[in-house]
Design an enzyme around this catalytic site. Structure first.
Site, mmCIF file in Angstrom:
data_model
loop_
_atom_site.group_PDB
_atom_site.id
_atom_site.type_symbol
_atom_site.label_atom_id
_atom_site.label_comp_id
_atom_site.label_asym_id
_atom_site.label_seq_id
_atom_site.Cartn_x
_atom_site.Cartn_y
_atom_site.Cartn_z
ATOM 1 N N SER A 446 28.095 2.511 34.343
ATOM 2 C CA SER A 446 28.665 3.326 35.408
ATOM 3 C C SER A 446 27.928 4.663 35.427
ATOM 4 O O SER A 446 27.860 5.332 34.400
ATOM 5 C CB SER A 446 30.152 3.568 35.143
ATOM 6 N N CYS A 636 39.062 3.420 34.968
ATOM 7 C CA CYS A 636 37.760 2.931 34.522
ATOM 8 C C CYS A 636 37.743 2.758 33.010
ATOM 9 O O CYS A 636 38.318 3.562 32.278
ATOM 10 C CB CYS A 636 36.660 3.892 34.947
ATOM 11 N N ASP A 681 37.157 0.189 37.947
ATOM 12 C CA ASP A 681 35.794 -0.093 37.501
ATOM 13 C C ASP A 681 35.948 -0.432 36.027
ATOM 14 O O ASP A 681 35.946 0.456 35.183
ATOM 15 C CB ASP A 681 34.934 1.168 37.698
ATOM 16 N N TRP A 683 35.438 -3.172 32.555
ATOM 17 C CA TRP A 683 34.535 -4.166 31.978
ATOM 18 C C TRP A 683 35.013 -4.638 30.629
ATOM 19 O O TRP A 683 35.953 -4.080 30.098
ATOM 20 C CB TRP A 683 33.126 -3.577 31.872
HETATM 21 C C1 LIG Z 1 30.382 -2.720 35.832
HETATM 22 C C2 LIG Z 1 30.153 -2.327 34.400
HETATM 23 C C3 LIG Z 1 30.074 -0.998 34.047
HETATM 24 C C4 LIG Z 1 29.865 -0.634 32.718
HETATM 25 N N1 LIG Z 1 29.774 0.695 32.388
HETATM 26 C C5 LIG Z 1 29.562 1.057 31.106
HETATM 27 C C6 LIG Z 1 29.447 2.440 30.732
HETATM 28 O O1 LIG Z 1 29.510 3.338 31.570
HETATM 29 N N2 LIG Z 1 29.240 2.744 29.434
HETATM 30 C C7 LIG Z 1 29.141 1.759 28.469
HETATM 31 O O2 LIG Z 1 28.934 2.101 27.294
HETATM 32 N N3 LIG Z 1 29.248 0.464 28.783
HETATM 33 C C8 LIG Z 1 29.439 0.077 30.072
HETATM 34 N N4 LIG Z 1 29.526 -1.254 30.388
HETATM 35 C C9 LIG Z 1 29.288 -2.255 29.330
HETATM 36 C C10 LIG Z 1 27.775 -2.488 29.209
HETATM 37 O O3 LIG Z 1 27.286 -3.116 30.381
HETATM 38 C C11 LIG Z 1 27.383 -3.399 28.039
HETATM 39 O O4 LIG Z 1 28.142 -4.556 28.083
HETATM 40 C C12 LIG Z 1 27.554 -2.745 26.700
HETATM 41 O O5 LIG Z 1 26.771 -1.559 26.611
HETATM 42 C C13 LIG Z 1 27.103 -3.687 25.586
HETATM 43 O O6 LIG Z 1 25.784 -4.117 25.852
HETATM 44 P P1 LIG Z 1 24.753 -4.406 24.686
HETATM 45 O O7 LIG Z 1 23.529 -4.995 25.297
HETATM 46 O O8 LIG Z 1 24.579 -3.214 23.830
HETATM 47 O O9 LIG Z 1 25.510 -5.495 23.832
HETATM 48 P P2 LIG Z 1 25.288 -7.069 23.900
HETATM 49 O O10 LIG Z 1 23.970 -7.421 23.311
HETATM 50 O O11 LIG Z 1 25.572 -7.522 25.259
HETATM 51 O O12 LIG Z 1 26.415 -7.544 22.906
HETATM 52 C C14 LIG Z 1 27.777 -7.503 23.278
HETATM 53 C C15 LIG Z 1 28.627 -7.443 22.030
HETATM 54 O O13 LIG Z 1 28.410 -8.589 21.228
HETATM 55 C C16 LIG Z 1 28.271 -8.210 19.880
HETATM 56 N N5 LIG Z 1 27.455 -9.212 19.181
HETATM 57 C C17 LIG Z 1 26.117 -9.281 19.055
HETATM 58 N N6 LIG Z 1 25.755 -10.350 18.330
HETATM 59 C C18 LIG Z 1 26.881 -10.992 18.006
HETATM 60 C C19 LIG Z 1 27.163 -12.177 17.267
HETATM 61 N N7 LIG Z 1 26.211 -12.911 16.742
HETATM 62 N N8 LIG Z 1 28.450 -12.539 17.134
HETATM 63 C C20 LIG Z 1 29.443 -11.806 17.682
HETATM 64 N N9 LIG Z 1 29.243 -10.684 18.375
HETATM 65 C C21 LIG Z 1 27.980 -10.280 18.548
HETATM 66 C C22 LIG Z 1 27.622 -6.856 19.938
HETATM 67 O O14 LIG Z 1 27.854 -6.098 18.765
HETATM 68 C C23 LIG Z 1 28.322 -6.244 21.128
HETATM 69 O O15 LIG Z 1 29.521 -5.646 20.756
HETATM 70 C C24 LIG Z 1 29.739 -1.622 31.723
HETATM 71 C C25 LIG Z 1 29.827 -2.963 32.087
HETATM 72 C C26 LIG Z 1 30.023 -3.324 33.398
HETATM 73 C C27 LIG Z 1 30.109 -4.777 33.737
HETATM 74 C C1 LIG Z 2 33.361 -6.175 35.289
HETATM 75 C C2 LIG Z 2 34.037 -7.509 35.129
HETATM 76 C C3 LIG Z 2 35.071 -7.867 35.979
HETATM 77 C C4 LIG Z 2 35.717 -9.092 35.853
HETATM 78 N N1 LIG Z 2 36.751 -9.408 36.699
HETATM 79 C C5 LIG Z 2 37.394 -10.574 36.531
HETATM 80 C C6 LIG Z 2 38.532 -10.910 37.356
HETATM 81 O O1 LIG Z 2 38.946 -10.176 38.244
HETATM 82 N N2 LIG Z 2 39.126 -12.099 37.137
HETATM 83 C C7 LIG Z 2 38.718 -12.973 36.173
HETATM 84 O O2 LIG Z 2 39.302 -14.042 36.036
HETATM 85 N N3 LIG Z 2 37.662 -12.686 35.384
HETATM 86 C C8 LIG Z 2 36.998 -11.513 35.514
HETATM 87 N N4 LIG Z 2 35.930 -11.212 34.708
HETATM 88 C C9 LIG Z 2 35.504 -12.160 33.675
HETATM 89 C C10 LIG Z 2 34.297 -13.011 34.117
HETATM 90 O O3 LIG Z 2 34.574 -13.811 35.245
HETATM 91 C C11 LIG Z 2 33.921 -13.907 32.953
HETATM 92 O O4 LIG Z 2 33.495 -13.076 31.892
HETATM 93 C C12 LIG Z 2 32.835 -14.923 33.265
HETATM 94 O O5 LIG Z 2 32.657 -15.752 32.137
HETATM 95 C C13 LIG Z 2 31.505 -14.268 33.610
HETATM 96 O O6 LIG Z 2 30.613 -15.250 34.087
HETATM 97 P P1 LIG Z 2 29.079 -14.874 34.427
HETATM 98 O O7 LIG Z 2 28.457 -14.456 33.125
HETATM 99 O O8 LIG Z 2 28.483 -16.162 34.924
HETATM 100 O O9 LIG Z 2 29.029 -13.800 35.434
HETATM 101 C C14 LIG Z 2 35.286 -9.998 34.833
HETATM 102 C C15 LIG Z 2 34.233 -9.638 33.991
HETATM 103 C C16 LIG Z 2 33.612 -8.416 34.120
HETATM 104 C C17 LIG Z 2 32.478 -8.070 33.202
HETATM 105 C C1 LIG Z 3 37.881 -10.584 28.158
HETATM 106 O O1 LIG Z 3 38.365 -11.099 26.971
HETATM 107 C C2 LIG Z 3 37.871 -10.586 25.745
HETATM 108 C C3 LIG Z 3 38.512 -11.278 24.595
HETATM 109 O O2 LIG Z 3 37.684 -12.330 24.235
HETATM 110 C C4 LIG Z 3 38.105 -9.094 25.692
HETATM 111 O O3 LIG Z 3 37.682 -8.537 24.450
HETATM 112 C C5 LIG Z 3 37.331 -8.513 26.814
HETATM 113 O O4 LIG Z 3 37.378 -7.129 26.805
HETATM 114 C C6 LIG Z 3 37.852 -9.084 28.142
HETATM 115 N N1 LIG Z 3 37.102 -8.573 29.233
HETATM 116 C C7 LIG Z 3 35.833 -8.846 29.471
HETATM 117 C C8 LIG Z 3 35.266 -8.193 30.654
HETATM 118 O O5 LIG Z 3 35.146 -9.581 28.781
#
Ligand SMILES: Cc1cc2nc3c(=O)[nH]c(=O)nc-3n(C[C@H](O)[C@H](O)[C@H](O)COP(=O)(O)OP(=O)(O)OC[C@H]3O[C@@H](n4cnc5c(N)ncnc54)[C@H](O)[C@@H]3O)c2cc1C
Ligand SMILES: Cc1cc2nc3c(=O)[nH]c(=O)nc-3n(C[C@H](O)[C@H](O)[C@H](O)COP(=O)(O)O)c2cc1C
Ligand SMILES: *[C@@H]1O[C@H](CO)[C@@H](O)[C@H](O)[C@H]1NC(C)=O
Ligand SMILES: NC(=O)c1ccc[n+]([C@@H]2O[C@H](COP(=O)([O-])OP(=O)(O)OC[C@H]3O[C@@H](n4cnc5c(N)ncnc54)[C@H](OP(=O)(O)O)[C@@H]3O)[C@@H](O)[C@H]2O)c1
Ligand SMILES: *[C@@H]1O[C@H](CO)[C@@H](O)[C@H](O)[C@H]1NC(C)=O
Ligand SMILES: *[C@@H]1O[C@H](CO)[C@@H](O)[C@H](O)[C@H]1NC(C)=O
Ligand SMILES: *[C@@H]1O[C@H](CO)[C@@H](O)[C@H](O)[C@H]1NC(C)=O
Length: 683
Positions: A446, A636, A681, A683
């Protein structure tokens, strides 16, 4: 709001920005670079033609945002084809037009079925790539007699609108006389069972298909859709070789058009911009929360306050090296390989020629948890019988897999080496690795700056993900957040948790650039500045609200702030530990005066948890008053607990302050959402 009260220059600026934004800067781009509209793998957007030309008799279509549905779709298509001998293709829902979707059963000879895998987002919305298809379902779909289909919906039951996409597909298709095969499958992230849900849906669907389509099942073997060939005539210095460039256009730009495309875009989810990181700092050394500022000047990229920045990460050294080692590629990691498609409907997005190490570092998601599905499918390439025995045991037993693999925080390479007792997996074809491991997806953040105060600089607020695995001394780390941390540490002369190749391919990411694009969001301030706003954003959820507040400050400096109150509920662990932007808030308060209120909740300062929703309840009268004045309400941050608890708190506040029934309060919140006055907003 009357136009004459608006400063005309601001209006013009906003209009220009809107045009740039909604055309993704394409109006500013050179004609040549514009021809990037997506189409199916065989080059046509006509779905019947594509099926006809490629001889496919089944199609798997995915609606995916973060790649889960996409990954399942590819695997489903491969398995379906190999089990039943039906030529099956896999496609992105955005790659086709749907005007002749209804003709599939009559015009594609011997057509078997369509399989949908669709994730849900927001308020039960489809993913970005499925919007057109859902529009077709709602408005244009008439008669689908003779079409057989199956559907798996992905979602998270902690969201209010769970399973919406899958349910919608089934409902509409059935209404239009299509025949559902098996049952609607639902994957639930909320229970962390998506993978298992998918496997059981798929297995029972295959049973039903055997009967209802009277198909014979065959032994399951990997059928390569791509071919990987080593090329010893090329080296890493050959200009055509990709060393991790985000897309092929970055590899060897020669023509002026190429260069224009790289400099000016259009930049989008198919072609990122390499944005320089102009400022980066760790705001809370105890937990590591990175504030980064990226320069998008000259790129034609535009954002509006509340949008998201997508970052295209690469994998850290430790994980890359372990994967190379597990596959026994150490001695030839830099050998040049060419990736060819063996099937016109399978396209590899990895620029080729390239090297083994490049594919592993830049294109494959090697870092997250390993799925039982992957382990099951890799069994056919076991290095020895002992490993095969172990894999058969563990991949057939959910609980055992959970205990020995998932709960241990193992990634693919960790699991492979554990299961083989350290024996290298020399026997796995690299084509299988490319086809079976999901591709690295961009991560969204964000935007925490305001378009009005910094048009050409995008700020983000990123919590570094690093969690200790309970009962071990191992850590799981997040890919993108640790990349940002590594950049911060490097620029500061300290050391981060994971090290990355920050130079990038051919030095293109040097000091320091990141591939990015911007994603529009509907999370927006009211246009009328007299409208009050209430923002609830604990933790990194404060990110877009810093942007909102900076926007208000800028408006105030121009004398345009309006009368609306600006109320922010912020929460973190301790005021001394992870209070994000702590020193900035008093500055903003000075500029905004009485209109601005920051209400904080520190959860770990006393022996009682204090959360934002507790502070909301304490301020229930004020919240009710502001909503009466037409306030917009924003949430958010964490979706799993916080967003839901905050909504519950708001409902309780309405019940108390307005003396209404809970059902009426629920209805009020629903109405606020419909009017766009309750925006999330999360996640
Ligand atoms: C619309 C939107 C807005 C967002 N805005 C923000 C924001 O403003 N600020 C913010 O910080 N984030 C935000 N996020 C979340 C962000 O996009 C990332 O998901 C987050 O930073 C983690 O990404 P990463 O690549 O560091 O972790 P990833 O590589 O995607 O890993 C996800 C998690 O899995 C864990 N993991 C890794 N390996 C393993 C394993 N082997 N077993 C179990 N767990 C494991 C990691 O430690 C981590 O916690 C937002 C997400 C969305 C969808
Ligand atoms: C920002 C965000 C919003 C979501 N909103 C919904 C929702 O409104 N309803 C729902 O059932 N799942 C929601 N989900 C969960 C996703 O549908 C789910 O994680 C799915 O496995 C993602 O599939 P994809 O990786 O193919 O996009 C949301 C996930 C994220 C990250
Ligand atoms: C969905 O479920 C998990 C639990 O597995 C939770 O930790 C997570 O924050 C939830 N939301 C998203 C976007 O994955
Ligand atoms: N493994 C861990 O130890 C762990 C724990 C939390 C978060 N994380 C990671 O940190 C990331 C997000 O960090 P963040 O800074 O955005 O958030 P955060 O620091 O986890 O949370 C911000 C504040 O919200 C509080 N909170 C927790 N549950 C809440 C609820 N249901 N309602 C309202 N407030 C609640 C937290 O309190 P408390 O934390 O005191 O309950 C904290 O004060 C997550 O993606 C997660 O992966 C890891
Ligand atoms: C597909 O093939 C069928 C039968 O060969 C033919 O009738 C139909 O017109 C073709 N449709 C398209 C769009 O190519
Ligand atoms: C979908 O989710 C809703 C709400 O969580 C639930 O009541 C319903 O039973 C689910 N539908 C199916 C088909 O599981
Ligand atoms: C390095 O980081 C520390 C801790 O975040 C900070 O106090 C210091 O100012 C930084 N130094 C530089 C040169 O950025």
């Amino acid at each position: 709001m009357a136009i004459d009260t608006l400063d005309l220059t601001i209006l013009v600026a906003i209009l220009a920005a809107l045009i740039a934004y909604f055309t993704k800067g394409k109006l500013w781009a050179k004609g040549d670079a514009e021809d990037v509209s997506a189409s199916g793998a065989s080059g046509s957007r006509d779905i019947v033609l594509t099926l006809n030309e490629t001889g496919k008799k089944a199609i798997v279509l995915f609606g995916s945002q973060t790649g889960t549905a996409e990954d399942y779709a590819h695997k489903f298509a491969k398995e379906f084809q190999s089990r039943f001998g039906i030529p099956t293709m896999c496609g992105d829902l955005a790659d086709y037009d749907y005007d002749n979707f209804e003709k599939i059963p009559t015009q594609v000879p011997n057509f078997q079925m369509v399989i949908f895998l669709a994730a849900t987002y927001g308020e039960g919305d489809p993913t970005d790539n499925a919007i057109d298809f859902f529009e077709y379902l709602e408005n244009d779909c008439e008669d689908l007699s003779g079409l057989k289909f199956a559907c798996f919906g992905l979602g998270n039951s902690t969201y209010e609108f769970y399973n919406a996409s899958g349910k919608k597909v089934v409902k509409v298709l059935q209404e239009k006389n299509a025949e559902l095969i098996g049952e609607l499958g639902l994957g639930d992230d909320g229970k962390a069972t998506t993978d298992e849900d998918y496997l059981s849906w798929k297995d029972s669907l295959f049973e039903v298909i055997k009967d209802s389509l009277s198909l014979q099942e065959r032994d399951l073997e990997y059928e390569a859709g791509i071919e990987v060939i080593e090329d010893h005539t090329l080296t890493e210095d050959s200009p055509s070789v990709s060393l991790g460039e985000p897309d092929a256009s970055y590899v060897n730009p020669v023509t002026p058009e190429d260069k224009t495309y790289l400099e000016r875009g259009p930049f989008d989810n198919t072609h990122p911009f390499l944005a320089p990181v102009v400022s980066i700092r760790d705001m809370c050394p105890v937990r590591h929360c990175i504030h980064a500022e990226l320069d998008i000047s000259g790129s034609n990229l535009r954002y509006l306050t509340g949008d998201h920045l997508a970052i295209w990460p690469s994998n850290p050294d430790s994980k890359v090296n372990k994967m190379i080692s597990a596959l026994d590629l150490d001695s030839k990691k830099d050998t040049i390989i060419k990736i060819h498609s063996l099937d016109p409907t399978v396209r590899s997005l990895i620029p080729t020629p390239t090297t083994y190490a490049t594919v592993i570092r830049y294109y494959l998601e090697i870092s997250g948890p390993v799925s039982r599905q992957f382990i099951k499918s890799v069994a056919q390439f076991c290095p020895d019988d002992a490993t095969k025995g172990k894999i058969d045991e563990i991949s057939g037993n959910k609980e055992l897999f959970q205990k020995e693999i998932t709960d241990q925080g193992l990634n693919i390479a960790d699991a492979l080496l554990l299961l083989s007792h350290g024996v290298k997996w020399t026997t796995v074809p690299f084509a299988f690795i490319i086809e079976s491991i999901p591709h690295v997806q961009p991560r969204y953040y964000s935007i925490s700056s305001s378009f009005l105060s910094e048009k050409e600089t995008v700020h983000i607020t990123v919590m570094v993900e690093a969690n200790k695995v309970t009962g071990t001394d191992r850590m799981t780390t997040g890919v993108a957040s640790n990349l940002l941390y590594d950049i911060e540490a490097n620029s500061n002369g300290t050391k981060a948790i994971e090290s990355y190749n920050l130079e990038g391919p051919r030095g293109k990411f040097r000091k320091y650039r990141l591939p990015v694009h911007i994603r529009r969001s509907t999370f927006k301030l009211p246009t009328n500045q007299d409208t009050p706003i209430i923002m609830v954003g604990p933790g990194t959820g404060v990110a877009p609200f810093r942007g909102f507040v900076r926007e208000k400050v800028k408006l105030a400096e121009n004398g345009k702030a309006g009368k609306g109150d600006v109320v922010l509920f912020y929460g973190c662990r301790k005021s001394t530990e992870d209070f994000l932007y702590k020193s900035e808030w008093p500055e903003y308060a000075k500029k905004l005066g009485d209109k601005f209120t920051l209400i904080t909740a520190f959860s770990r300062e006393t022996d009682k948890k204090v959360y934002v929703q507790h502070k909301m309840r304490e301020n229930s009268k004020k919240i009710a008053e502001l909503l009466d004045q037409g306030a917009f309400f924003y949430v958010c941050g964490d979706a799993s607990g916080m967003a839901r608890d905050v909504q519950k708190a708001l409902i309780d506040i309405m019940v108390k302050e307005k003396e209404i029934l809970e059902d009426d309060a629920i209805e009020m919140v629903k109405q606020l959402k419909i009017q766009n006055r309750y925006q999330e907003d999360v996640w």
